[in-house]
Write a protein that holds these residues in place. Structure first.
Motif: not given
Ligand code: AMP
Ligand code: MG
Length: 487
Positions: A79, A84, A186, A189-190, A249, A300, A303-304
């Protein structure tokens, strides 16, 4: 030992190929050594004279790859400014491998060594200006006792690099146990790659947080520990007036170390809303915002990690330690800065009032705290050097009376307090103008000021009479300096 024979191991390269791309650095013409950090060199078992050998310089700039190195660029996402940004990655950094040291394995990474598959629109280069800033500030933060990546060397070349104007290229060798970031997690994850996400988390836990394996949920424990370290690191930043400038991030280390020195700054005339990064027009990363941004960044990361942790409640619990941890740490650091050895009712108010008068008078942050150790608990004789920092002198006098009363309430001894305070309130920080002078000289091939500042900032708490000029106010022209993301 020439850098060519560094005993590199390549743990990160042991991860599956999806995590990185093997590649060679792009050579730079006629490299010259700008600076070496002797203490960073010592940590990896070498020294300045070995690194000054032409053979070593070629390795430190990326023209030659050390025998045991398997160079690679790592992928990550992140991010940026709260948005993002998708895939980023080592766009100009190349990992050489790691060296075992007394403090554990330390990776060496070239920054500015040419294009990689993650360079996007960039040229893979770094300019001498920003390389000197990163080099000096990494070592200055280390000198201040703040968790940070280190810097081993800067090597320059006359090769031109286009920024707002044409500058010349340089390569910094950075050192850290790992350069894995929040954005590395991240990324998986994304991209909906749970296997890679798990591999990365297991790699980080096994190598850097092995004690967490014994926890019931090691991934929740990892989040909690990273959250704790991040909160502590940012409390340290606040306590010395350090502003990072780009707390995206992808610039947050999974080890809780200060990472990626770009448009950073140290607070001068105190303004809680100061924005050190010229490109940050909305002030997302202002001094006052840093603590809450640190927390946001941990969200953040959380979340991941959520698919690995498996439970929202555990994840939330890990994140909830941020605020109390930050509050505890900053409170300890500020008590020490004021030379207070006990905690008493009314301390919070005393601190709040202090920051209010610093703000109203834009008093120089570093100079104020350094001079504060000279205040006497018995009475206002000797207050002048401090008092002079304030436009509103009666406001200072009022605060000083409360502070004196507070000191007497713990029977504080002037001499013992001064000794203790001078160990925590630095006399020397890397002000923008200091870096600028060193940069301009270096651009004319005179590297003496870089060396001098490095030696100065390794011992920021010591009186250094020969360096008194660096303890004073910044010159007027330093107001004109602006630092941005362009590096
Ligand atoms: P930073 O804001 O410096 O942390 O960089 C954010 C992203 O941009 C990272 O993926 C960097 O590798 C990449 N980047 C920054 N500058 C360059 C450059 N000159 N060439 C290639 N990539 C870059
Ligand atoms: Mg970065």
């Amino acid at each position: 030992m020439s850098a060519n024979t560094f005993p590199f191991k390549n743990s990160f390269a042991g991860l599956p190929p999806a995590f990185y791309t093997h590649l060679m650095p792009t050579p730079l013409p006629a490299p010259y050594l700008v600076a070496v950090s002797p203490s960073a060199a010592r940590l990896i078992g070498t020294d300045q004279s070995a690194l000054a050998l032409q053979d070593s310089v070629e390795v430190l700039v990326g023209n030659r790859v050390a025998e045991q190195s398997q160079p690679l660029a790592a992928v990550y996402s992140g991010h940026q400014f709260g948005v993002w940004a998708g895939q980023l990655g080592d766009g100009r950094a190349i990992l050489l491998g790691e060296i075992d040291t007394a403090e554990g394995p330390v990776e060496l990474q070239l920054k500015g060594a040419g294009m990689t598959p993650y360079s996007r629109m960039g040229d893979g280069r770094a300019v001498l200006r920003s390389s000197i800033r990163e080099f000096l500030c990494s070592e200055a933060m280390h000198g201040l006792g703040i968790p940070t990546t280190r810097a081993l060397s800067v090597v320059g070349s006359d090769h031109g690099v286009v920024r707002e104007s044409i500058e010349t290229a340089a390569v910094v060798v950075r050192m850290a146990p790992t350069f894995i970031r929040f954005g590395s997690f991240e990324h998986w994850y994304y991209n909906r790659k749970p296997d890679e996400l798990k591999q990365l988390a297991d790699y980080v836990i096994d190598r850097f947080y092995p004690e967490l394996r014994a926890e019931e949920n090691p991934y929740a424990a990892l989040l909690e520990e990273v959250t704790r370290r991040t909160a502590r690191m940012i409390a340290h930043w606040q306590a010395v007036g350090f502003m990072h400038g780009v707390m995206n991030t992808d610039n947050m280390s999974i080890l809780g170390q200060t990472l990626d020195y770009g448009p950073f700054g140290f607070m001068e005339g105190f303004d809680a809303n100061h924005i050190c990064n010229h490109s940050d027009d909305r002030g997302r990363y202002s001094y006052a915002n840093q603590p809450q941004i640190g927390h946001w960044n941990c969200y953040a990361l959380a979340q991941a990690l959520l698919p690995l942790i498996g439970e929202v409640e555990l994840t939330q619990e890990a994140l909830d330690i941020y605020q109390p941890e930050f509050a505890k740490q900053i409170d300890q650091l500020l008590h020490a800065k004021l030379g207070l050895t006990t905690v008493q009712d009314g301390d919070r108010e005393l601190l709040d009032r202090l920051f209010a008068i610093l703000q109203a008078s834009h008093a120089d942050f570093t100079i104020f705290f350094r001079r504060l150790s000279g205040l006497r608990a018995g009475g206002p004789e000797g207050d002048e050097p401090l008092r002079d920092l304030f436009i509103d002198r009666p406001a200072f006098d009022q605060w000083a009376e409360s502070y004196r009363a507070r000191l007497r309430a713990e029977d504080s001894s002037d001499s013992a307090r001064k000794l203790a305070m001078d160990q925590v309130n630095p006399k020397y920080v890397l002000r923008n103008y200091m870096a600028q002078v060193a940069i301009e000289k270096a651009q004319n091939k005179d590297f003496s000021e870089v060396e001098r500042l490095l030696a100065l900032l390794e011992r920021p708490f010591d009186e250094q009479p020969e360096n008194e000029q660096y303890a004073g106010f910044p010159p007027d022209w330093s107001n004109q300096l602006s630092v941005s993301c362009s590096s």
